[in-house]
Design a protein around this motif. Structure first.
Motif, PDB file in Angstrom:
ATOM      1  N   GLN A 110      -1.768  -1.905   8.722  1.00  0.00           N
ATOM      2  CA  GLN A 110      -2.746  -1.680   7.648  1.00  0.00           C
ATOM      3  C   GLN A 110      -2.055  -1.629   6.283  1.00  0.00           C
ATOM      4  O   GLN A 110      -2.544  -2.220   5.316  1.00  0.00           O
ATOM      5  N   GLN A 111      -0.898  -0.996   6.224  1.00  0.00           N
ATOM      6  CA  GLN A 111      -0.166  -0.916   4.948  1.00  0.00           C
ATOM      7  C   GLN A 111       0.359  -2.290   4.514  1.00  0.00           C
ATOM      8  O   GLN A 111       0.348  -2.623   3.327  1.00  0.00           O
ATOM      9  N   ALA A 112       0.811  -3.091   5.486  1.00  0.00           N
ATOM     10  CA  ALA A 112       1.292  -4.444   5.173  1.00  0.00           C
ATOM     11  C   ALA A 112       0.144  -5.307   4.638  1.00  0.00           C
ATOM     12  O   ALA A 112       0.330  -6.094   3.698  1.00  0.00           O
ATOM     13  N   ILE A 113      -1.038  -5.141   5.212  1.00  0.00           N
ATOM     14  CA  ILE A 113      -2.207  -5.884   4.728  1.00  0.00           C
ATOM     15  C   ILE A 113      -2.546  -5.457   3.300  1.00  0.00           C
ATOM     16  O   ILE A 113      -2.773  -6.296   2.420  1.00  0.00           O
ATOM     17  N   GLU A 114      -2.557  -4.150   3.049  1.00  0.00           N
ATOM     18  CA  GLU A 114      -2.817  -3.655   1.683  1.00  0.00           C
ATOM     19  C   GLU A 114      -1.811  -4.253   0.699  1.00  0.00           C
ATOM     20  O   GLU A 114      -2.187  -4.710  -0.386  1.00  0.00           O
ATOM     21  N   ALA A 115      -0.533  -4.252   1.079  1.00  0.00           N
ATOM     22  CA  ALA A 115       0.519  -4.746   0.176  1.00  0.00           C
ATOM     23  C   ALA A 115       0.367  -6.239  -0.102  1.00  0.00           C
ATOM     24  O   ALA A 115       0.614  -6.702  -1.222  1.00  0.00           O
ATOM     25  N   GLN A 116      -0.037  -7.010   0.917  1.00  0.00           N
ATOM     26  CA  GLN A 116      -0.162  -8.466   0.753  1.00  0.00           C
ATOM     27  C   GLN A 116      -1.447  -8.858   0.017  1.00  0.00           C
ATOM     28  O   GLN A 116      -1.442  -9.779  -0.799  1.00  0.00           O
TER      29      GLN A 116
END
Length: 196
Positions: A110-116
């Protein structure tokens, strides 16, 4: 400019949707009538990022960035367990089944999606990520006393864990709002691809 309403989610297997439908039926029978508007079982999913109105021209960029995020996490599993309400059982606006994933892989995804996705104009959620599967939302016509009674039912109802779900990828989904409930359509599926 053409837009569509979109979000990023983990889709659920049919066996879990069947169990969630049984749970909705139980709660409908046990609770005060007409308190909840139930989500169609085929529409229940684990939301990772709500995007809102998205220009269709931006969809390829979103898919590329989603693939980058998915490449950082290996496939994992989560358990569907525990009943709860938002904001709490005294004011149940939303009833859900909790998602338990002890390794941190779901949080990292979820954090990787937010960052991307953030740099494309979709800022991170201000609230912390609380993974859940929404079963229903409070009816606009529900009386406060009935809502309290429903919340008490949720607080005391035991829930045997519903099962373990294998997560191998994430989906970019389209949401069509209709008078009888939203219809969700997959626009793209991106596999998790990090090798451990």
């Amino acid at each position: 400019m053409t837009t569509l309403r979109a979000f990023i989610a983990i889709e659920l297997p049919d066996w879990l949707r069947d169990r969630l439908a049984q749970l909705q039926d139980e709660l409908e029978v046990e609770g005060p009538p007409g308190v909840m508007r139930w989500v169609r079982p085929e529409g229940i999913h684990l939301t990772l990022k709500f995007l809102g109105e998205v220009p269709t021209a931006q969809l390829p960029d979103i898919q590329v960035r989603l693939a980058r995020a998915a490449a950082t996490v290996a496939p994992f599993t989560f358990r569907a367990e525990r009943l709860g309400c938002f904001p709490d059982t005294r004011r149940p606006n939303n009833v859900w089944v909790g998602v338990h994933e002890p390794t941190g892989a779901l949080q990292r995804l979820q954090q990787a999606i937010e960052a991307q996705i953030g740099p494309l104009g979709y800022p991170p959620e201000s609230r912390p990520f609380r993974p859940h599967l929404t079963l229903g939302r409070a009816s606009r016509h529900a009386r406060p006393a009935d809502l309290r009674q429903f919340g008490e039912l949720i607080a005391r109802k035991p829930l045997t864990p519903l099962g373990t779900v294998e997560v191998n990828g994430v989906s970019l989904m389209k949401s069509d709002l209709r008078p009888d409930g939203a219809i969700y359509t997959r626009l793209a599926y991106v596999p998790l691809s990090r090798s451990e």
